[in-house]
Structure formats: C-alpha cells, structure tokens
Design a protein around this motif. Structure first.
Motif, mmCIF file in Angstrom:
data_model
loop_
_atom_site.group_PDB
_atom_site.id
_atom_site.type_symbol
_atom_site.label_atom_id
_atom_site.label_comp_id
_atom_site.label_asym_id
_atom_site.label_seq_id
_atom_site.Cartn_x
_atom_site.Cartn_y
_atom_site.Cartn_z
ATOM 1 N N ILE A 1 2.359 -2.993 2.644
ATOM 2 C CA ILE A 1 2.572 -4.438 2.551
ATOM 3 C C ILE A 1 3.959 -4.712 1.972
ATOM 4 O O ILE A 1 4.394 -4.036 1.030
ATOM 5 C CB ILE A 1 1.482 -5.078 1.665
ATOM 6 N N ASP A 2 4.634 -5.706 2.517
ATOM 7 C CA ASP A 2 5.891 -6.186 1.973
ATOM 8 C C ASP A 2 5.572 -7.200 0.874
ATOM 9 O O ASP A 2 5.044 -8.277 1.140
ATOM 10 C CB ASP A 2 6.718 -6.845 3.084
ATOM 11 N N THR B 1 6.884 -10.928 1.084
ATOM 12 C CA THR B 1 6.206 -11.873 1.984
ATOM 13 C C THR B 1 4.685 -11.827 1.832
ATOM 14 O O THR B 1 3.991 -12.710 2.329
ATOM 15 C CB THR B 1 6.547 -11.557 3.448
ATOM 16 N N ASN B 2 4.205 -10.775 1.151
ATOM 17 C CA ASN B 2 2.767 -10.518 1.020
ATOM 18 C C ASN B 2 2.098 -10.326 2.371
ATOM 19 O O ASN B 2 0.905 -10.618 2.536
ATOM 20 C CB ASN B 2 2.064 -11.633 0.229
ATOM 21 N N LEU B 3 2.858 -9.812 3.350
ATOM 22 C CA LEU B 3 2.327 -9.592 4.689
ATOM 23 C C LEU B 3 2.286 -8.095 4.995
ATOM 24 O O LEU B 3 3.152 -7.338 4.537
ATOM 25 C CB LEU B 3 3.197 -10.296 5.733
ATOM 26 N N GLU C 1 3.782 -4.039 10.168
ATOM 27 C CA GLU C 1 3.176 -3.628 11.435
ATOM 28 C C GLU C 1 3.315 -2.119 11.656
ATOM 29 O O GLU C 1 4.387 -1.547 11.467
ATOM 30 C CB GLU C 1 3.823 -4.385 12.591
#
Length: 458
Positions: free
Chosen positions: A330-331, A334-336, A339
């Motif tokens: 996870i980044d 960005t909390n995303l 991929e």
C-alpha cells in the motif's frame, strides 16, 4: 473522576527490522510523547486540529464538550480495524465507542474505558489522562488481530452521575452482552512523591466481590508480576469506590475494576476538580507506567493472534516477515493498494512511504508505514557516521567524518517523528532526556548520502 533506519549502521545488508508482535513488544510501543500531547490538547493547553480546523478545547464540561467528543471520535476513526459509534444517550450526552471485533471469540468482550467530561477548565488529570491512555492503547492494538473483542469506551457525563456508563451498561445487560471484564481508568497521572523516595509510584485497584471482579484484579496483579513496571505493588481497595464508571457495571452484575492513582494513601492530586489541574502538575513517567500496565492487561485478555505484521528492508526492497500469507502493498501517501504488488517482497520504483497488508486465515494486519528513501542516494560507509553514547539516558551526539550540511530525523518505533534537526557542522548533540525509554531510529541524510541507525533511550 467523581470520587466525592538500524544496528550500529545499516550493516552490510542495510537491513532494518520493525517489530511489535508479543505483549512486551506492545508495552514498549506505548509512547509518552503521544500521551503528553493528547492530554495537552484535550485539556486545552495547546491547540489541535478537529474537522480540519485549528481549535482549542477550552472546556469539557458536560453541557459544552462536543468539541472534545469530536476530537476523540476523529482520532479513533483514523485507526484501522475499528467500528466507531457516537452513542447519544440524552439531548447532549455522547459516548464515543470504538470496537475491535475478535477474530475467534467475537462475543467475548473486554472493555477499557475512561470518562472525558470534566467539572471545569483544564482538568488534565481528571480525566484527560485516562482518555489519553485508552487512545494510545487503541492506537497500538489497532494493528493487531485479537481472539477476543476489545471495546475502547470514552464516557460522557461521569461528573454528573455516571450517566454515560450507566446507559451503556444497562443496554449491554438488556442485550445479554458477554462482557468479561471492564477496566476503568480515572485519574492516572498524579504521584506526589519525589522520584526515588519511599512510597513513590503507588497505585490502587478498586474492586468488589461482584461477578468475576476479584479474579480480574488477580489477573492485573499477575500482569504486574510478569512484566517490569516502575510501580509499587498495587494497593487493593475492597470494597472499592463506587464513584466512577466501573461501578455502573457492578450494578448490573458485570466484572469491573478501577485502576488509578492512590486515593487510598491520600496520594491523589491536590488540584482535584479545579482549574489548577494542569499538565505541569503530573508525574509523566508514572502516567506512562500505568498506561503500559493497562496495555499489557488489554493485550493479554484480548489474546493476540499469531501473525507477524513486521517488515524488514534492504537498500532496494521491503519484505514482510510473515511467510505463507497473502500480501498487498500500500502507498501510505494515498492509502491505496499498489497494483500487482502482492508478493512477500516489494521493490519500490520510487522513494515513498509504504506498508503491507498481511492476511493469514481469518486475520488481516497492517504493518507500520515505512519511509523508503534510499533510491538514488549512496549509503554512508561505516566510518562516516557515529552516534554516541548508545544507549543513552540524556544526550546523543551525531558525528560526521567531514564538515557538511546534514539533516537528522528521529522516529519512534511507531513511525512518529519526534525530532528533526539540520546542522551546518560535522557534529550535533541532541537532548533526549525527556523521551520515553525504548528504541528510536535516526536517519542521517546529506544531498548525496543517507543512513538509518537504531538508538536506545534508557
């Protein structure tokens, strides 16, 4: 209270390991700077941010304490693995409840709690200390999978009749909730003795022979004897006081105790229920030790599941220490999820802040965020940076082999920056005497090189 980057250098592999898996590891994560900051903000001694606005919490008196409730709620909502309830129980009363569902025994419930309302301004000891302890324990345990359910409860309207806890306890009893223990913290920051004098660091456990309360007291004593705390053995008060929130659980037949400073020996704050109850009057190391004790009890009764959410890094990679699991990197900016980054080891293509989500069986845990900043920078050679003394109780000196501008950034094990210092000289001495004991990480950077080192504050 209503009571009347690691090793001496990055080593040859530039390896860093961040650990927090057993109860002792979690005890070590209790951060005094976090506790002090929360008390200072909640008592209105410094500004804070709520709903994106810079504010001062000037009062927590029950008919005008929504800002305090919003502050608590907002910070708990930032944590992982919690369900947050803003529980209104009358026209102005609000309990803020965070629930961490147990993975194995979700119906077996333990509660740690404190009231956040006050009778006047400031009221740092009564009871910003209890609230800060609950929130710090919640911060740490939010990263862990537990067998049993933990409820982190902050009560309103304690000072005018224990109304918030009464509402919750009555509702729980009506619903038949299987609450196995309620540990209430009310005023845990004052100790009147000078450090090192006889009788220093006394504390009470208030208990009555109701449900399993005596056994709960025994469990706390066992925890005290299992780990090392700078506290005297507890003073057992039986029958304990009914003038705090734990007693509302006694009223409906649940096991409960009160943990706090020693009223039994008349060692409570002399500023009780006055606006002189300020942060400056507290014994912060004592407050720290009591919080660590309650952390140990909560982690033990919650029963940690065996999953390793720690990471290790090299100059070019970050790896999860848990084998045989599912992974998602996870980044943190960005909390995303990133991929296609689902392997145990992640090779960042750019400097940034990253963490890993690890899933094994029914348990999912997140690692701490890690600042990865070694791409494009050489690493210092072994003789180019020295940090001494290490361990240290007072000062550390960072020394570079040549005169050059450098930046030193020091983080706690939780990833919080505790100090950032720029230096135009080859050497800088830093005062760490007020920091809590434990491990810290020092990152030294110039425009060409970087290195991260572990230091120990005694």
């Amino acid at each position: 209270m209503n009571k009347l980057f690691i090793s001496s250098l990055f080593s040859l592999l530039f390896c860093v390991v961040i650990q927090a898996q057993n109860v002792q590891d979690l005890i070590n994560q209790v951060d005094l700077s976090n506790l002090e900051l929360t008390v200072s903000e909640l008592s209105g001694e410094q500004t804070t941010t709520v709903n994106g606005n810079t504010v001062t919490i000037t009062t927590r008196v029950q008919n005008n304490n929504d800002l305090a409730a919003d502050y608590i709620k907002e910070r708990l909502m930032q944590l992982d693995n919690f369900t947050i309830e803003d529980q209104a129980f009358n026209s102005v009363g609000r309990n803020i409840i965070a629930t961490q569902i147990g993975q194995t025994n979700p119906n077996d419930i333990y509660i740690i709690c404190a009231h956040y309302d006050s009778v006047t301004t400031f009221c740092a000891d009564d009871n910003a200390t209890g609230v800060a302890a609950v929130m710090e324990i919640a911060r740490i345990l939010s990263t862990q999978c537990m067998d049993n359910t933990i409820v982190y409860a902050l009560w309103d309207e304690e000072e005018i009749g224990l109304r918030g806890s009464e509402f919750y306890a009555d509702l729980a009893a009506t619903n038949g909730d299987n609450i196995l223990g309620v540990l209430n913290m009310d005023m845990i920051g004052y100790d009147g003795d000078e450090p090192g004098t006889p009788g220093d660091n006394e504390w009470d456990i208030d208990v009555r022979n109701i449900a399993g309360s005596i056994a709960m007291k025994d469990d706390i004593v066992t925890i005290f004897n299992t780990y090392t705390f700078d506290l005297k053995p507890p003073i057992i008060v039986n029958p304990g006081t009914t003038f705090s929130d734990h007693s509302r659980f006694w009223d409906v037949g649940y096991s409960a105790v009160l943990v706090g400073e020693s009223w039994e020996t008349n060692d409570q704050t002399p500023f009780y229920h006055t606006s002189n109850d300020r942060l400056s009057t507290l014994d912060l190391p004592y407050f720290h030790e009591l919080t660590k004790l309650v952390m140990a009890y909560t982690a033990t009764k919650g029963s940690l599941l065996e999953i390793d959410n720690t990471i290790n890094t090299t100059e070019t990679s970050i790896s999860s220490n848990q084998t045989g699991a599912l992974y998602q990197w996870i980044d943190c900016n960005t909390n995303l999820p990133i991929e296609n980054e689902t392997n145990q080891t992640f090779l960042p293509s750019a400097n940034g802040t990253y963490r890993v989500e690890v899933t094994k069986a029914s348990c999912t845990e997140l690692s701490d965020c890690f600042v990865f900043a070694t791409l494009g920078l050489e690493t210092f050679n072994k003789d180019e940076v020295t940090i001494y003394p290490n361990p240290s109780a007072s000062n550390i000196t960072i020394n570079l082999a040549s005169n050059q501008l450098f930046k030193a950034e020091i983080k706690s094990v939780s990833g919080k920056i505790v100090l950032s210092k720029n230096s135009l000289k080859s050497s800088v001495t830093l005062d760490i005497s007020r920091w809590s004991s434990g491990v810290y990480f020092v990152t030294v950077s110039t425009d060409k090189k970087t290195g991260t080192y572990k230091i120990v504050k005694e």
